[in-house]
Design a protein around this motif. Sequence first.
Motif, PDB file in Angstrom:
ATOM      1  N   LYS A  63     -44.476  57.761 -88.177  1.00  0.00           N
ATOM      2  CA  LYS A  63     -44.732  56.401 -87.694  1.00  0.00           C
ATOM      3  C   LYS A  63     -43.779  55.972 -86.578  1.00  0.00           C
ATOM      4  CE  LYS A  63     -47.943  54.726 -90.493  1.00  0.00           C
ATOM      5  NZ  LYS A  63     -49.237  54.770 -89.838  1.00  0.00           N
ATOM      6  N   ARG A  64     -42.564  56.483 -86.625  1.00  0.00           N
ATOM      7  CA  ARG A  64     -41.561  55.974 -85.683  1.00  0.00           C
ATOM      8  C   ARG A  64     -41.841  56.455 -84.265  1.00  0.00           C
ATOM      9  NH1 ARG A  64     -37.274  53.030 -87.594  1.00  0.00           N
ATOM     10  NH2 ARG A  64     -37.436  52.847 -89.852  1.00  0.00           N
ATOM     11  N   GLU A  91     -36.526  62.060 -84.193  1.00  0.00           N
ATOM     12  CA  GLU A  91     -35.683  61.875 -85.364  1.00  0.00           C
ATOM     13  C   GLU A  91     -35.954  60.565 -86.078  1.00  0.00           C
ATOM     14  OE1 GLU A  91     -31.681  62.849 -84.287  1.00  0.00           O
ATOM     15  OE2 GLU A  91     -32.216  64.949 -84.016  1.00  0.00           O
ATOM     16  N   ASP A  92     -37.195  60.116 -86.001  1.00  0.00           N
ATOM     17  CA  ASP A  92     -37.629  58.900 -86.697  1.00  0.00           C
ATOM     18  C   ASP A  92     -36.835  57.672 -86.295  1.00  0.00           C
ATOM     19  OD1 ASP A  92     -39.596  60.367 -88.083  1.00  0.00           O
ATOM     20  OD2 ASP A  92     -38.124  61.017 -89.558  1.00  0.00           O
ATOM     21  N   LYS A  93     -36.524  57.589 -84.991  1.00  0.00           N
ATOM     22  CA  LYS A  93     -35.834  56.393 -84.476  1.00  0.00           C
ATOM     23  C   LYS A  93     -36.858  55.462 -83.821  1.00  0.00           C
ATOM     24  CE  LYS A  93     -31.361  57.976 -84.760  1.00  0.00           C
ATOM     25  NZ  LYS A  93     -31.178  59.399 -84.356  1.00  0.00           N
ATOM     26  N   GLY A 128     -44.822  50.828 -77.383  1.00  0.00           N
ATOM     27  CA  GLY A 128     -43.928  50.483 -78.487  1.00  0.00           C
ATOM     28  C   GLY A 128     -42.573  49.947 -78.071  1.00  0.00           C
ATOM     29  N   LEU A 129     -42.360  49.756 -76.762  1.00  0.00           N
ATOM     30  CA  LEU A 129     -41.059  49.240 -76.319  1.00  0.00           C
ATOM     31  C   LEU A 129     -41.083  47.720 -76.270  1.00  0.00           C
ATOM     32  CD1 LEU A 129     -40.247  51.701 -73.385  1.00  0.00           C
ATOM     33  CD2 LEU A 129     -39.429  51.755 -75.747  1.00  0.00           C
ATOM     34  N   PRO A 130     -39.913  47.083 -76.460  1.00  0.00           N
ATOM     35  CA  PRO A 130     -39.890  45.624 -76.334  1.00  0.00           C
ATOM     36  C   PRO A 130     -40.276  45.206 -74.916  1.00  0.00           C
ATOM     37  CG  PRO A 130     -37.678  46.529 -76.723  1.00  0.00           C
ATOM     38  CD  PRO A 130     -38.622  47.668 -76.809  1.00  0.00           C
ATOM     39  N   LYS A 131     -40.878  44.030 -74.798  1.00  0.00           N
ATOM     40  CA  LYS A 131     -41.462  43.597 -73.515  1.00  0.00           C
ATOM     41  C   LYS A 131     -40.454  43.554 -72.360  1.00  0.00           C
ATOM     42  CE  LYS A 131     -45.556  41.188 -75.079  1.00  0.00           C
ATOM     43  NZ  LYS A 131     -45.349  41.316 -76.549  1.00  0.00           N
ATOM     44  N   ASP A 132     -39.155  43.324 -72.688  1.00  0.00           N
ATOM     45  CA  ASP A 132     -38.158  43.208 -71.608  1.00  0.00           C
ATOM     46  C   ASP A 132     -37.557  44.560 -71.209  1.00  0.00           C
ATOM     47  OD1 ASP A 132     -36.876  43.614 -73.970  1.00  0.00           O
ATOM     48  OD2 ASP A 132     -35.529  41.882 -73.853  1.00  0.00           O
TER      49      ASP A 132
END
Length: 441
Positions: free
Chosen positions: A216-217, A221-223, A345-349
């Motif tokens: 899911k990540r 390494e599941d970060k 999946g990254l934050p908008k900023d």
Amino acid sequence: MYNILLIGNGAREHVIAETVKRSRHEINLFSCMKSNNPGIASLSEKVMLGSYSNLEDICGFAKENNIDFAIIGPEDPLNNGVVDALLKEHIPSVGPTKSCARLETSKMFTRDLLDKYNIPGNARFRVFSALDGIPEFIAELDGIVLKPDGLTGGKGVMVQGDHFRTREEAMDKCCDILEEHESVIVEEKFDGEEFSLQCLCDGTTVVATPPVQDHKRRFVEDKGPNTGGMGSYSMEDHLLPFMTEKDVVAGLEITQKVADAIRKETGEEYKGIMYGGFIITKDGVKLLEYNARFGDPEAMNTLPLLKTDFVDVCRAIIEGKLSGLTIECEKKATVCKYIVPKGYGLPKDHPDAKSTSARIAVDSVEDVNLYYSSVDKRDDGLYMTTSRAIGVVGIADNLEDAEKKAEQAIASIQGPVDHRPDIGTKKLIKKRIEHMEKIRG
Ligand SMILES: Nc1ncnc2c1ncn2[C@@H]1O[C@H](COP(=O)(O)OP(=O)(O)O)[C@@H](O)[C@H]1O
Ligand SMILES: [Mg+2]
């Protein structure tokens, strides 16, 4: 000859479409999609673009085209009651009715069902519609998980250690959840390794397909944040490296009991996919949740391995004849890796967050299965559209070769894309095995 209606527009439905078309029967495929998937469209006689909540249009399309039966890919149309609406027109579906689909759409329904029918694998849990009593209950739990009741697109569950730390923070999260949802399920947190078991159910008989592990990540390494799923693998022995035959049997037995319970509880037969999300703990196999459909990505691991004619499987599900059919899957390993836009999946900023819609070239990709998800085919090429773009699936006699195939294909894809290179690698598998050994003691 069969006229089959497929509802859905993702990579899961692309692989369903491909598997349907592999049938020895003559198939006319009709697709209902909320946005055009060029992979599904190329396999379809006719496509209807529209919302999954517009049941009148979907039923109209089905009647117009003399549909014999429908296959429902995603959870939204199940939740909207598309199966019930089609049944009124005497069109059966592979997919449960709205009432049976509560197995996925209400995590409270499922926890209560396991409780009521004494089915093993349940979590300690309680459901709250207000904050009263929550502090007392969470004081009794070693680890806490909070789940809104209802569909959240895989982004609603809050796990202690990931989304909050202290009991006080858990209370704040409960407040947030109750502002948006009727109720919150507070349950014990399990520690272990997860697996997906996609089972076929005709109302009585339950048959498992090979277990799969999803990732899911967003990052190696599941970060990073949770996503719809970055990829998944399955093994040639139809087990996973950290599990035993007993664990699969436990998941299947729970699912068989759930199928029986749901029939008693609703008076209806569950016809479709019962996909259990399980976790192997020191106390055995526990249930995290059920989904009422194939997994995305997991469908891309299992359906290409299916040796039994999928249209026969669908008919057996609908007619209640699964017990008379031998369902076989090839003894091969599979690795699915999703190609996503760099900004997925990254934050908008975040500086990369903007690069979500761009052209990609996949023309020279060989020796793998490709399933389209969020892509748009324009005159000048293939474009990504904000979400997971393409599922790349390597299939081989062992995991190492399957993983290599997927990576080689991905290397030849051009464009601002990203994927998780660690999925299906020795290093990550070793980590899973060691985690499980530690838990088992
Ligand atoms: N009781 C639990 N113990 C530990 N982890 C959990 C538990 N319930 C859910 N999780 C974690 O949260 C993830 C999402 O929860 P899940 O119940 O599958 O809901 P959804 O897929 O709808 O988000 C799971 O894959 C698992 O990693
Ligand atoms: Mg889940």
